[in-house]
Scaffold this active site. Structure first.
Site, PDB file in Angstrom:
ATOM      1  N   ASN A  12       2.052 -13.379 -41.516  1.00 13.28           N
ATOM      2  CA  ASN A  12       1.791 -13.697 -40.036  1.00 13.28           C
ATOM      3  C   ASN A  12       0.257 -13.088 -39.702  1.00 13.28           C
ATOM      4  O   ASN A  12       0.113 -12.025 -39.688  1.00 13.28           O
ATOM      5  CB  ASN A  12       2.584 -12.900 -38.914  1.00 13.28           C
ATOM      6  CG  ASN A  12       2.364 -13.121 -37.597  1.00 13.28           C
ATOM      7  OD1 ASN A  12       1.304 -13.989 -37.034  1.00 13.28           O
ATOM      8  ND2 ASN A  12       3.007 -12.477 -36.938  1.00 13.28           N
ATOM      9  N   TRP A  13      -0.596 -14.117 -39.716  1.00 13.90           N
ATOM     10  CA  TRP A  13      -1.998 -13.869 -39.635  1.00 13.90           C
ATOM     11  C   TRP A  13      -2.534 -13.678 -38.300  1.00 13.90           C
ATOM     12  O   TRP A  13      -3.568 -13.010 -38.147  1.00 13.90           O
ATOM     13  CB  TRP A  13      -2.963 -15.113 -40.225  1.00 13.90           C
ATOM     14  CG  TRP A  13      -2.739 -15.303 -41.845  1.00 13.90           C
ATOM     15  CD1 TRP A  13      -1.855 -14.776 -42.440  1.00 13.90           C
ATOM     16  CD2 TRP A  13      -3.304 -16.396 -42.330  1.00 13.90           C
ATOM     17  NE1 TRP A  13      -2.156 -15.370 -43.552  1.00 13.90           N
ATOM     18  CE2 TRP A  13      -2.999 -16.177 -43.717  1.00 13.90           C
ATOM     19  CE3 TRP A  13      -4.326 -17.486 -42.173  1.00 13.90           C
ATOM     20  CZ2 TRP A  13      -3.249 -17.099 -44.690  1.00 13.90           C
ATOM     21  CZ3 TRP A  13      -4.930 -18.350 -43.190  1.00 13.90           C
ATOM     22  CH2 TRP A  13      -4.206 -17.946 -44.260  1.00 13.90           C
ATOM     23  N   LYS A  14      -1.346 -13.556 -37.281  1.00 10.32           N
ATOM     24  CA  LYS A  14      -1.682 -13.132 -35.821  1.00 10.32           C
ATOM     25  C   LYS A  14      -3.128 -13.919 -35.325  1.00 10.32           C
ATOM     26  O   LYS A  14      -3.549 -14.949 -35.804  1.00 10.32           O
ATOM     27  CB  LYS A  14      -1.740 -11.709 -35.851  1.00 10.32           C
ATOM     28  CG  LYS A  14      -0.413 -11.312 -36.159  1.00 10.32           C
ATOM     29  CD  LYS A  14      -0.086  -9.648 -35.841  1.00 10.32           C
ATOM     30  CE  LYS A  14       1.402  -9.403 -36.333  1.00 10.32           C
ATOM     31  NZ  LYS A  14       1.614  -7.946 -35.771  1.00 10.32           N
ATOM     32  N   HIS A 101       8.313 -13.460 -31.475  1.00  8.62           N
ATOM     33  CA  HIS A 101       7.562 -11.991 -31.971  1.00  8.62           C
ATOM     34  C   HIS A 101       7.417 -11.196 -30.769  1.00  8.62           C
ATOM     35  O   HIS A 101       7.173 -11.602 -29.754  1.00  8.62           O
ATOM     36  CB  HIS A 101       6.233 -12.202 -32.654  1.00  8.62           C
ATOM     37  CG  HIS A 101       5.693 -11.576 -33.167  1.00  8.62           C
ATOM     38  ND1 HIS A 101       5.034 -10.430 -32.789  1.00  8.62           N
ATOM     39  CD2 HIS A 101       5.617 -10.994 -34.867  1.00  8.62           C
ATOM     40  CE1 HIS A 101       4.511  -9.540 -33.688  1.00  8.62           C
ATOM     41  NE2 HIS A 101       5.040  -9.804 -34.799  1.00  8.62           N
ATOM     42  N   GLU A 103       5.150  -9.111 -30.107  1.00  9.17           N
ATOM     43  CA  GLU A 103       3.823  -9.515 -29.187  1.00  9.17           C
ATOM     44  C   GLU A 103       3.939 -10.667 -28.439  1.00  9.17           C
ATOM     45  O   GLU A 103       3.224 -10.464 -27.065  1.00  9.17           O
ATOM     46  CB  GLU A 103       2.643  -9.622 -30.165  1.00  9.17           C
ATOM     47  CG  GLU A 103       2.363  -8.206 -31.030  1.00  9.17           C
ATOM     48  CD  GLU A 103       1.835  -8.348 -32.301  1.00  9.17           C
ATOM     49  OE1 GLU A 103       1.513  -9.635 -32.702  1.00  9.17           O
ATOM     50  OE2 GLU A 103       1.833  -7.513 -33.033  1.00  9.17           O
ATOM     51  N   GLU A 171      11.996  -6.759 -36.991  1.00  8.47           N
ATOM     52  CA  GLU A 171      10.716  -6.009 -36.577  1.00  8.47           C
ATOM     53  C   GLU A 171      10.989  -4.933 -35.788  1.00  8.47           C
ATOM     54  O   GLU A 171      10.688  -5.330 -34.465  1.00  8.47           O
ATOM     55  CB  GLU A 171       9.377  -6.917 -36.315  1.00  8.47           C
ATOM     56  CG  GLU A 171       9.293  -8.170 -37.447  1.00  8.47           C
ATOM     57  CD  GLU A 171       7.824  -8.477 -37.318  1.00  8.47           C
ATOM     58  OE1 GLU A 171       7.343  -8.642 -38.404  1.00  8.47           O
ATOM     59  OE2 GLU A 171       7.404  -9.049 -36.192  1.00  8.47           O
ATOM     60  N   GLY A 177       2.052  -2.672 -37.241  1.00  9.30           N
ATOM     61  CA  GLY A 177       0.268  -2.215 -37.006  1.00  9.30           C
ATOM     62  C   GLY A 177       0.264  -0.861 -36.942  1.00  9.30           C
ATOM     63  O   GLY A 177      -0.731  -0.473 -36.571  1.00  9.30           O
ATOM     64  N   SER A 215       4.603  -3.044 -40.795  1.00  8.11           N
ATOM     65  CA  SER A 215       3.927  -2.112 -41.835  1.00  8.11           C
ATOM     66  C   SER A 215       4.237  -2.253 -43.282  1.00  8.11           C
ATOM     67  O   SER A 215       4.393  -1.394 -43.905  1.00  8.11           O
ATOM     68  CB  SER A 215       3.736  -0.619 -41.449  1.00  8.11           C
ATOM     69  OG  SER A 215       3.046  -0.551 -40.046  1.00  8.11           O
ATOM     70  N   GLY A 236       2.182  -8.665 -41.534  1.00 11.58           N
ATOM     71  CA  GLY A 236       1.173  -8.862 -40.512  1.00 11.58           C
ATOM     72  C   GLY A 236      -0.168  -8.549 -41.385  1.00 11.58           C
ATOM     73  O   GLY A 236      -0.819  -9.079 -42.237  1.00 11.58           O
ATOM     74  N   GLY A 237      -0.782  -7.233 -40.964  1.00 13.94           N
ATOM     75  CA  GLY A 237      -2.126  -6.759 -41.677  1.00 13.94           C
ATOM     76  C   GLY A 237      -2.362  -7.170 -42.944  1.00 13.94           C
ATOM     77  O   GLY A 237      -3.504  -7.666 -43.742  1.00 13.94           O
TER      78      GLY A 237
HETATM   79  P1  13P Z   1       2.128  -5.201 -39.688  1.00 18.55           P
HETATM   80  O1  13P Z   1       2.579  -5.815 -41.143  1.00 18.55           O
HETATM   81  O2  13P Z   1       0.695  -5.621 -39.471  1.00 18.55           O
HETATM   82  O3  13P Z   1       2.847  -4.096 -39.280  1.00 18.55           O
HETATM   83  O4  13P Z   1       2.602  -6.364 -38.604  1.00 18.55           O
HETATM   84  C1  13P Z   1       3.978  -6.760 -38.722  1.00 18.55           C
HETATM   85  C2  13P Z   1       4.479  -7.813 -38.097  1.00 18.55           C
HETATM   86  O5  13P Z   1       4.145  -7.839 -36.634  1.00 18.55           O
HETATM   87  C3  13P Z   1       4.532  -9.282 -38.617  1.00 18.55           C
HETATM   88  O6  13P Z   1       4.979 -10.215 -37.849  1.00 18.55           O
END
Ligand code: 13P
Length: 253
Positions: A12-14, A101, A103, A171, A177, A215, A236-237
Protein backbone atom coordinates in the site's frame (compact mmCIF):
# COMPACT_ATOMS: atom_id res chain seq x y z
CA UNK A 1 -10.30 -29.90 3.13
CA UNK A 2 -8.57 -26.52 3.32
CA UNK A 3 -6.46 -25.74 0.29
CA UNK A 4 -2.96 -24.38 0.74
CA UNK A 5 -3.26 -20.62 0.50
CA UNK A 6 -0.43 -18.94 -1.39
CA UNK A 7 0.77 -15.91 0.53
CA UNK A 8 -0.18 -12.48 -0.86
CA UNK A 9 2.36 -9.70 -0.36
CA UNK A 10 0.57 -6.40 -0.93
CA UNK A 11 2.18 -2.95 -1.00
CA UNK A 12 0.00 0.00 0.00
CA UNK A 13 1.92 3.00 -1.29
CA UNK A 14 -0.56 5.39 0.41
CA UNK A 15 -0.20 9.10 -0.57
CA UNK A 16 3.48 9.01 -1.51
CA UNK A 17 5.64 9.59 -4.55
CA UNK A 18 5.46 11.21 -7.97
CA UNK A 19 4.77 9.87 -11.45
CA UNK A 20 8.51 9.42 -11.86
CA UNK A 21 9.16 7.67 -8.55
CA UNK A 22 6.09 5.43 -8.93
CA UNK A 23 7.27 4.30 -12.37
CA UNK A 24 10.79 3.73 -11.03
CA UNK A 25 9.46 1.65 -8.16
CA UNK A 26 7.51 -0.54 -10.57
CA UNK A 27 10.63 -0.99 -12.73
CA UNK A 28 12.72 -1.82 -9.65
CA UNK A 29 10.20 -4.48 -8.62
CA UNK A 30 10.56 -6.04 -12.07
CA UNK A 31 14.35 -6.04 -11.79
CA UNK A 32 14.19 -7.58 -8.32
CA UNK A 33 11.86 -10.33 -9.49
CA UNK A 34 14.04 -11.02 -12.55
CA UNK A 35 16.88 -11.52 -10.10
CA UNK A 36 14.89 -13.89 -7.88
CA UNK A 37 12.08 -15.38 -10.00
CA UNK A 38 11.40 -18.08 -7.39
CA UNK A 39 9.64 -15.39 -5.33
CA UNK A 40 6.79 -15.47 -7.83
CA UNK A 41 6.19 -19.15 -7.20
CA UNK A 42 6.16 -18.61 -3.42
CA UNK A 43 4.00 -15.47 -3.28
CA UNK A 44 1.35 -13.50 -5.12
CA UNK A 45 2.07 -9.77 -5.31
CA UNK A 46 -0.03 -6.64 -5.61
CA UNK A 47 0.77 -2.93 -5.36
CA UNK A 48 -1.57 -0.05 -4.58
CA UNK A 49 -0.31 3.29 -5.94
CA UNK A 50 -2.26 6.56 -5.57
CA UNK A 51 -5.04 6.89 -8.20
CA UNK A 52 -3.13 9.32 -10.41
CA UNK A 53 -0.13 6.97 -10.57
CA UNK A 54 -2.10 3.85 -11.53
CA UNK A 55 -1.66 4.19 -15.29
CA UNK A 56 2.05 4.85 -15.27
CA UNK A 57 2.59 1.97 -12.85
CA UNK A 58 0.44 -0.37 -14.96
CA UNK A 59 2.73 0.36 -17.92
CA UNK A 60 5.86 -0.62 -15.97
CA UNK A 61 4.63 -3.35 -13.68
CA UNK A 62 6.21 -6.79 -14.18
CA UNK A 63 4.15 -9.90 -14.89
CA UNK A 64 3.06 -11.51 -11.65
CA UNK A 65 2.45 -8.24 -9.79
CA UNK A 66 -1.20 -7.21 -9.75
CA UNK A 67 -2.40 -3.63 -9.62
CA UNK A 68 -4.86 -2.29 -7.09
CA UNK A 69 -6.41 0.95 -5.86
CA UNK A 70 -6.52 2.29 -2.30
CA UNK A 71 -10.27 2.96 -2.35
CA UNK A 72 -13.26 3.30 -4.69
CA UNK A 73 -16.51 5.23 -4.79
CA UNK A 74 -19.59 3.86 -3.08
CA UNK A 75 -21.65 4.24 -6.29
CA UNK A 76 -21.24 3.70 -10.01
CA UNK A 77 -20.29 6.45 -12.49
CA UNK A 78 -22.09 9.78 -12.23
CA UNK A 79 -22.15 13.22 -10.65
CA UNK A 80 -19.86 12.49 -7.69
CA UNK A 81 -17.11 15.10 -7.78
CA UNK A 82 -13.76 13.81 -6.68
CA UNK A 83 -14.72 10.13 -6.60
CA UNK A 84 -13.25 7.26 -8.62
CA UNK A 85 -15.59 4.45 -9.70
CA UNK A 86 -14.91 0.74 -9.94
CA UNK A 87 -15.42 1.02 -13.73
CA UNK A 88 -12.54 3.49 -13.90
CA UNK A 89 -10.35 1.20 -11.82
CA UNK A 90 -11.03 -1.77 -14.10
CA UNK A 91 -10.27 0.47 -17.09
CA UNK A 92 -6.95 1.47 -15.50
CA UNK A 93 -5.92 -2.18 -15.12
CA UNK A 94 -6.76 -2.81 -11.47
CA UNK A 95 -7.71 -6.20 -10.13
CA UNK A 96 -7.76 -5.33 -6.40
CA UNK A 97 -9.18 -2.52 -4.24
CA UNK A 98 -8.32 -1.84 -0.58
CA UNK A 99 -11.47 -0.99 1.37
CA UNK A 100 -11.93 0.39 4.88
CA UNK A 101 -8.30 1.12 5.63
CA UNK A 102 -8.11 2.64 9.12
CA UNK A 103 -6.82 5.89 7.60
CA UNK A 104 -10.03 6.13 5.53
CA UNK A 105 -12.15 5.23 8.53
CA UNK A 106 -10.32 7.83 10.66
CA UNK A 107 -9.91 10.75 8.25
CA UNK A 108 -12.94 10.24 6.00
CA UNK A 109 -15.44 8.76 8.43
CA UNK A 110 -15.84 5.63 6.36
CA UNK A 111 -18.37 3.21 7.84
CA UNK A 112 -18.69 -0.56 7.70
CA UNK A 113 -21.92 -0.10 5.71
CA UNK A 114 -20.11 1.92 3.04
CA UNK A 115 -17.34 -0.66 2.94
CA UNK A 116 -19.88 -3.44 2.35
CA UNK A 117 -21.51 -1.42 -0.45
CA UNK A 118 -18.13 -0.77 -2.08
CA UNK A 119 -17.21 -4.46 -1.81
CA UNK A 120 -20.43 -5.42 -3.60
CA UNK A 121 -19.58 -3.01 -6.43
CA UNK A 122 -16.11 -4.58 -6.62
CA UNK A 123 -17.59 -8.08 -6.93
CA UNK A 124 -19.82 -6.97 -9.82
CA UNK A 125 -16.70 -5.86 -11.69
CA UNK A 126 -14.62 -8.92 -10.73
CA UNK A 127 -12.33 -6.83 -8.53
CA UNK A 128 -10.97 -8.47 -5.38
CA UNK A 129 -11.69 -6.44 -2.24
CA UNK A 130 -9.10 -6.27 0.54
CA UNK A 131 -11.27 -5.39 3.53
CA UNK A 132 -9.31 -3.91 6.45
CA UNK A 133 -10.20 -4.40 10.09
CA UNK A 134 -8.38 -3.59 13.31
CA UNK A 135 -8.68 -2.07 16.74
CA UNK A 136 -7.21 1.16 18.12
CA UNK A 137 -4.72 1.30 20.99
CA UNK A 138 -7.44 2.34 23.45
CA UNK A 139 -9.74 -0.48 22.36
CA UNK A 140 -6.94 -3.01 22.88
CA UNK A 141 -6.04 -1.53 26.25
CA UNK A 142 -9.67 -2.06 27.23
CA UNK A 143 -9.50 -5.67 26.03
CA UNK A 144 -12.14 -5.01 23.35
CA UNK A 145 -10.10 -5.97 20.27
CA UNK A 146 -12.13 -9.09 19.43
CA UNK A 147 -15.44 -7.31 19.93
CA UNK A 148 -14.33 -4.45 17.63
CA UNK A 149 -12.95 -6.69 14.88
CA UNK A 150 -15.92 -9.06 15.16
CA UNK A 151 -18.33 -6.17 14.60
CA UNK A 152 -16.31 -4.86 11.66
CA UNK A 153 -16.40 -8.30 10.04
CA UNK A 154 -20.12 -8.71 10.67
CA UNK A 155 -20.97 -5.32 9.16
CA UNK A 156 -18.38 -4.75 6.43
CA UNK A 157 -18.38 -8.19 4.81
CA UNK A 158 -21.18 -8.79 2.29
CA UNK A 159 -22.82 -12.23 2.43
CA UNK A 160 -21.64 -12.67 -1.18
CA UNK A 161 -17.97 -12.51 -0.10
CA UNK A 162 -15.99 -15.50 -1.35
CA UNK A 163 -12.39 -16.65 -1.01
CA UNK A 164 -11.80 -15.63 -4.65
CA UNK A 165 -13.18 -12.08 -4.36
CA UNK A 166 -12.23 -11.03 -0.82
CA UNK A 167 -9.13 -10.81 1.34
CA UNK A 168 -9.23 -9.67 4.97
CA UNK A 169 -6.39 -7.48 6.27
CA UNK A 170 -5.97 -7.31 10.03
CA UNK A 171 -4.19 -4.05 10.77
CA UNK A 172 -4.09 -3.02 14.43
CA UNK A 173 -4.29 0.77 14.18
CA UNK A 174 -1.58 1.27 16.82
CA UNK A 175 0.89 -0.77 14.74
CA UNK A 176 0.52 1.26 11.53
CA UNK A 177 3.54 3.40 10.74
CA UNK A 178 4.69 3.27 14.35
CA UNK A 179 7.37 0.59 14.21
CA UNK A 180 5.37 -1.35 16.82
CA UNK A 181 4.21 -4.72 15.55
CA UNK A 182 1.71 -6.87 17.35
CA UNK A 183 3.43 -9.74 19.16
CA UNK A 184 3.36 -13.12 17.41
CA UNK A 185 1.02 -14.35 20.19
CA UNK A 186 -1.40 -11.46 19.62
CA UNK A 187 -1.30 -11.95 15.84
CA UNK A 188 -1.92 -15.68 16.22
CA UNK A 189 -4.84 -15.10 18.58
CA UNK A 190 -6.48 -12.45 16.41
CA UNK A 191 -6.01 -14.32 13.13
CA UNK A 192 -7.48 -17.44 14.67
CA UNK A 193 -10.43 -15.38 15.97
CA UNK A 194 -10.94 -13.89 12.48
CA UNK A 195 -10.74 -17.36 10.89
CA UNK A 196 -13.39 -18.62 13.28
CA UNK A 197 -15.70 -15.69 12.54
CA UNK A 198 -15.19 -16.05 8.77
CA UNK A 199 -16.13 -19.73 8.98
CA UNK A 200 -19.27 -18.87 10.93
CA UNK A 201 -20.25 -16.03 8.58
CA UNK A 202 -19.41 -17.41 5.14
CA UNK A 203 -19.43 -20.74 3.35
CA UNK A 204 -15.88 -20.11 2.11
CA UNK A 205 -14.60 -18.47 5.29
CA UNK A 206 -12.14 -21.29 5.90
CA UNK A 207 -10.32 -20.53 2.66
CA UNK A 208 -10.29 -16.73 2.66
CA UNK A 209 -6.89 -15.09 2.97
CA UNK A 210 -6.17 -13.08 6.11
CA UNK A 211 -3.26 -10.64 5.79
CA UNK A 212 -1.41 -8.98 8.65
CA UNK A 213 -0.48 -5.30 8.35
CA UNK A 214 1.26 -2.83 10.65
CA UNK A 215 5.02 -2.13 10.58
CA UNK A 216 5.86 -5.26 8.58
CA UNK A 217 9.57 -5.04 7.73
CA UNK A 218 12.19 -7.41 6.34
CA UNK A 219 13.43 -8.22 9.85
CA UNK A 220 10.06 -9.29 11.25
CA UNK A 221 8.50 -10.77 8.10
CA UNK A 222 9.71 -14.34 8.55
CA UNK A 223 8.23 -14.74 12.01
CA UNK A 224 4.97 -12.97 11.12
CA UNK A 225 4.50 -14.94 7.90
CA UNK A 226 5.06 -18.25 9.72
CA UNK A 227 2.07 -17.72 12.06
CA UNK A 228 -0.96 -19.93 11.50
CA UNK A 229 -3.73 -18.17 9.53
CA UNK A 230 -1.40 -15.38 8.37
CA UNK A 231 -1.77 -15.59 4.59
CA UNK A 232 0.38 -12.64 3.65
CA UNK A 233 1.15 -9.02 4.49
CA UNK A 234 -0.28 -5.59 3.75
CA UNK A 235 2.84 -3.45 3.80
CA UNK A 236 2.93 0.35 4.02
CA UNK A 237 6.25 2.14 4.50
CA UNK A 238 8.47 -0.79 3.53
CA UNK A 239 6.61 -1.23 0.22
CA UNK A 240 8.08 2.07 -1.04
CA UNK A 241 11.50 0.44 -1.48
CA UNK A 242 11.58 -2.47 -3.91
CA UNK A 243 14.40 -4.26 -2.08
CA UNK A 244 12.58 -4.08 1.27
CA UNK A 245 9.26 -5.17 -0.22
CA UNK A 246 10.87 -8.17 -1.91
CA UNK A 247 12.88 -8.96 1.23
CA UNK A 248 9.55 -9.23 3.08
CA UNK A 249 8.38 -11.73 0.46
CA UNK A 250 11.64 -13.58 1.01
CA UNK A 251 10.52 -14.11 4.61
CA UNK A 252 7.85 -16.49 3.28
CA UNK A 253 9.36 -19.96 3.70
P1 13P B 1 3.10 0.45 7.71
O1 13P B 1 3.65 -0.83 7.12
O2 13P B 1 3.78 1.67 7.26
O3 13P B 1 2.98 0.33 9.21
O4 13P B 1 1.58 0.58 7.16
C1 13P B 1 0.72 -0.49 7.26
C2 13P B 1 -0.49 -0.18 6.49
O5 13P B 1 -1.29 0.65 6.90
C3 13P B 1 -0.71 -0.89 5.23
O6 13P B 1 -1.99 -0.68 4.74
Amino acid sequence: MIKERKKLIAGNWKMNGSLGSAASLAVALGEGLDHDPALLTRCDFAVFPPFVHLLVVSQQLPAGVALGAQDCAVTGDGAYTGDISVNMLVDAGCSYVILGHSERRQYHGETDGQIAAKATLCYEKKLTAIICVGETEVQRAEGRQEQVVGEQLARALPSTAKAANTVIAYEPVWAIGTGKTASPEDVKAMHSFIRQRLKEQLAEGGNMRILYGGSVKPDNAEILMSIENVDGALVGGASLKADQFLAIANGVK
